[in-house]
Design a protein around this motif. Structure first.
Motif, short mmCIF file in Angstrom:
data_model
loop_
_atom_site.label_atom_id
_atom_site.label_comp_id
_atom_site.label_asym_id
_atom_site.label_seq_id
_atom_site.Cartn_x
_atom_site.Cartn_y
_atom_site.Cartn_z
N TYR A 177 9.67 4.58 1.81
CA TYR A 177 9.26 3.62 2.84
C TYR A 177 9.12 2.19 2.33
N CYS A 182 4.79 -0.84 1.16
CA CYS A 182 4.39 0.33 0.37
C CYS A 182 2.98 0.75 0.74
N VAL A 184 0.95 2.70 -0.73
CA VAL A 184 0.03 3.03 -1.83
C VAL A 184 -0.01 1.95 -2.91
N ALA A 186 2.23 0.98 -4.78
CA ALA A 186 3.02 1.31 -5.97
C ALA A 186 4.06 0.21 -6.22
N LYS A 187 4.63 -0.29 -5.15
CA LYS A 187 5.60 -1.38 -5.30
C LYS A 187 4.88 -2.61 -5.83
N PRO A 296 14.53 4.38 -2.33
CA PRO A 296 15.68 4.02 -1.48
C PRO A 296 16.95 3.69 -2.26
S1 SF4 Z 1 7.39 1.93 -3.98
FE1 SF4 Z 1 7.52 4.17 -4.02
S2 SF4 Z 1 5.66 4.86 -2.98
FE2 SF4 Z 1 5.93 2.70 -2.45
S3 SF4 Z 1 7.09 2.70 -0.52
FE3 SF4 Z 1 8.60 2.53 -2.19
S4 SF4 Z 1 9.20 4.65 -2.61
FE4 SF4 Z 1 7.27 4.75 -1.42
#
Ligand code: SF4
Ligand SMILES: Cc1cc2nc3c(=O)[nH]c(=O)nc-3n(C[C@H](O)[C@H](O)[C@H](O)COP(=O)(O)OP(=O)(O)OC[C@H]3O[C@@H](n4cnc5c(N)ncnc54)[C@H](O)[C@@H]3O)c2cc1C
Lengths: 507, 169
Positions: A177, A182, A184, A186-187, A296
């Motif tokens: 996503y 993001c 969480v 994480a990005k 992605p």
């Molecule tokens: S960085 Fe990883 S956890 Fe965050 S949206 Fe992209 S794929 Fe998902």
């Protein structure tokens, strides 16, 4: 009050450094200048959305996070343009693929466009610093989703070189996503890295604040004129204040638009806007692909980036959620539906044309509409159509080699090709404006760096040629496209140039 | 050339647009698909035209042309201020009987055609030799399809399980 909406903000009479735009270029510049002790205010037209707002839904993400709700397009509607509009800019919704600028591109800028002081050696330490800060690292092939893996397999079968990409993520659970924000953190987008860092060093980020124009007197910007926005648009309140220095970082299309609205138009401003025009295939596989889940983009093939006299292209994958597929799939009615219902079995693969490297490839021109909103007039030249046609043919072959039952093109009506033998049918369907779906997520140029009389900002410190306290620091300074995804080039240039500013401006 | 210029110059000229604008009101639009709430960009008349187009472009058992037209209306409200008037013009032209006669040999407004004939009109715009007419088709097609498939109501029908549940922590 570090992050504050325009509605809650009373501008001081004068600000030391105003940064316009909080994306890749603006955020890095703001953090570095704030850390060096400058008083920095960042103005951002988009909203301040955070991980709790990122609910992984297209109906929420596009109106919140994209320019023109995701409907931006070139003037003849031939190319759909994805660009971000939020605190963090396009980095909030980008797909995290990270490449340093190819040396060949930097050499070309120097030789052909007279760009000085942005050589590979000068940029290297800055790429290293940014890579460390944003945790830019290769993603192991085993962590690719099937959509990327199939692109890899097809290229390998045909003997085309392909590599895993680097991503700016930390503890990514590979949701898929990235394009909707993001959920969480994480990005390692600007929203969670350089902007908080700027704020820690005393910067203020004012969101829902659109810069309408810069008022100039002689060779100086004397006032910044802004509109307060709500989620629905301008509220009617105008803000105006002075700044000692202005860093314009609204991104391509929007940065030249600010210059044009400010009466700073000339023969170069808004010109040479490049898009890395993209053509896509959707290939059907018997086993589910689920291109909506997983990182992605995790592989890229630059096998066809250099094609001698012809324009090059590169291959990557894209995430496919229902609305994205609905836009990519052509046709209407039952024909369109017949593609939609295949979603879980479909790949989404891209051939991305590299524009701007031949004299014939002059790019698009940013114009203003009566309201002052920008629109890009870009009619692709034959060389780029040829690259897209060859890119499409290549993708179809790659998908078939990977074992696709059929490969669907973006012609309207779509073609479905299920064997090498049927490839020839592509020749009967020449590409052209409005005949095939083309899109872009890499908008570059429009305020290019280079020599006086040939460009908008000068080498070295990216200062506007005529306005002494105005600098540009975003993807609009590129004299050409890059042939790789652009975010890291923008980070690196912003990191380098802000170091130079710190030295110059302190003395 | 902007879309307004396209309508005036790119097609058969401003005369058609002017003439068709006069005839528009002589033909009441089909009265299905009335708006169910406030409109931000469209007027009730162009709303019905858009919903009628959505009814042909979006073939999904759960599709609701009125909901789609409302969603497009909201999307356009967040776009450049010029987009609203351009969309209304495009829809009026799409509906127009006189323009239809000159361009596609039909006199009936779009909303009063049978579904099959409506599909033929869409295909005629799609296959037109005029870039700008193809652009009009693309705009209407994409706006309606994107507005529909952005909605979670479509997920099940296309085999999309939706986003993962996030566990707090
Ligand atoms: S960085 Fe990883 S956890 Fe965050 S949206 Fe992209 S794929 Fe998902
Ligand atoms: C869907 C998508 C996927 C992408 N994937 C990748 C990828 O995987 N890898 C990669 O390298 N690149 C990717 N990109 C491109 C990359 O994100 C951009 O090239 C990069 O972020 C551009 O940086 P920028 O500073 O030029 O502009 P942006 O990051 O776009 O930031 C500009 C900001 O300025 C604001 N602004 C504009 N005008 C004004 C104004 N007048 N007043 C106030 N604020 C204003 C905008 O709202 C925006 O927030 C992707 C882009 C998109 C849209």
């Amino acid at each position: 009050m570090p992050f504050v909406s325009a509605a809650e903000w009373t501008p001081p009479k004068s600000v030391q450094v105003v940064v316009i735009g909080s994306g890749a270029g603006g955020a890095v510049a703001a953090a570095r200048l704030a850390a060096a002790g400058f008083e920095v205010v960042v103005l951002e037209e988009g909203g301040h959305y955070q991980k709790r707002n990122f609910r992984m839904r297209e109906d929420e993400a596009f109106p919140q996070l994209y320019q023109e709700s995701g409907t931006r397009a070139t003037k003849d509607l031939g190319i759909a343009i994805l660009q971000g509009r939020a605190v963090g800019g396009s980095t909030v919704i980008n797909w995290t693929t990270s490449f340093r600028t190819p040396d060949l591109v930097l050499d070309h800028w120097q030789k052909v466009h007279g760009v000085q002081e942005f050589g590979a050696a000068e940029l290297r330490p800055h790429f290293e610093a940014v890579e460390a800060r944003l945790n830019i690292q290769p993603i192991p092939l085993e962590e690719s989703n099937r959509n990327n893996r199939l692109l890899w397999d097809g290229c390998e079968k045909l003997g085309y070189s392909i590599e895993v990409t680097k991503r700016n993520v930390k503890n990514c659970f590979r949701s898929g996503y990235c394009g909707m924000g993001c959920p969480v953190d994480a990005k390692q987008s600007m929203l969670v890295t350089y902007l908080p860092e700027a704020v820690e060093h005393g910067a203020t980020v004012v969101y829902r604040c659109r810069v309408d124009r810069l008022r100039t007197d002689g060779d100086r910007v004397v006032a910044i004129e802004c509109s307060e926005l709500s989620e629905a648009g301008p509220t009617g309140r105008q803000l105006s204040f002075a700044a000692e220095r202005v860093v314009l970082a609204g991104g391509a299309i929007n940065t030249p638009a600010v210059l044009l609205r400010s009466g700073l138009g000339d023969a170069f401003t808004g010109r040479r806007t490049f898009l890395h025009p993209v053509i896509a295939t959707s290939a059907r596989f018997r086993e589910p692909v689920q291109a909506f889940y997983g990182a992605p983009q995790s592989v890229a093939s630059h096998h066809f980036a250099h094609r001698g006299e012809r324009a090059g292209f590169f291959l990557e994958a894209a995430p496919a959620h229902p609305m994205m597929l609905a836009l990519a799939a052509t046709g209407f009615g039952e024909a369109h539906r017949s593609t939609m219902v295949e979603l879980p079995q479909l790949t989404a693969h891209l051939a991305i044309a590299i524009d701007g490297f031949s004299p014939e490839e002059t790019g698009g021109t940013v114009e203003l509409r009566p309201s002052g909103a920008p629109v890009l007039d870009y009619v692709l030249p034959p060389r780029i159509w040829e690259a897209l046609q060859e890119g499409l043919r290549t993708l179809v072959r790659v998908d078939l080699a990977a074992g696709a039952e059929w490969v669907q093109t973006g012609h309207d009506p779509a073609l479905r090709i299920s064997s090498e033998g049927a490839l020839a049918s592509l020749e009967d369907h020449p590409l052209g404006p409005g005949k095939v779906a083309v899109f872009s997520a890499h908008v570059m140029g429009g305020a290019m760096v280079g020599e006086v009389g040939r460009s908008v900002v000068r080498s070295g410190d990216l200062r506007h040629h005529r306005i002494s306290n105005l600098h540009v620091c975003d993807g609009s300074i590129f004299p050409t496209s890059l042939g790789v995804n652009p975010q890291e080039t923008i980070y690196g240039i912003a990191h380098l140039v802000s170091e130079r500013w710190t030295q110059h401006w302190k003395s | 050339m902007d879309r307004r210029a396209f309508l005036q110059r790119g097609l058969v000229g401003g005369a058609i647009l002017a003439a068709s604008a006069c005839t528009l009101h002589a033909w009441p639009v089909q009265d299905r698909y009335q708006p169910q709430g406030n409109l931000q960009c469209l007027d009730p008349r162009t709303f019905v035209v858009l919903a009628s187009i959505a009814a042909r472009t979006v073939q999904d058992p759960v599709a609701d042309p009125v909901a789609i037209a409302h969603a497009v209306d909201r999307t356009i409200a967040l776009s450049a201020p010029e987009a609203a008037s351009e969309l209304r013009q495009l829809l009026n032209l799409f509906e127009s009987g006189l323009a239809g006669l000159l361009l596609d040999g039909r006199l009936r407004p779009f909303t009063r055609l049978t579904p099959d004939r409506q599909d033929q009109v869409l295909a005629a715009w799609r296959d037109s030799r005029l870039v700008l007419r193809r652009a009009g088709y693309t705009a209407l097609r994409k706006l309606t399809l994107a507005a529909h498939y952005a909605s979670p109501t479509t997920w099940e029908g296309v085999g999309y399980p939706g986003p993962p549940e996030l566990v707090e922590g």
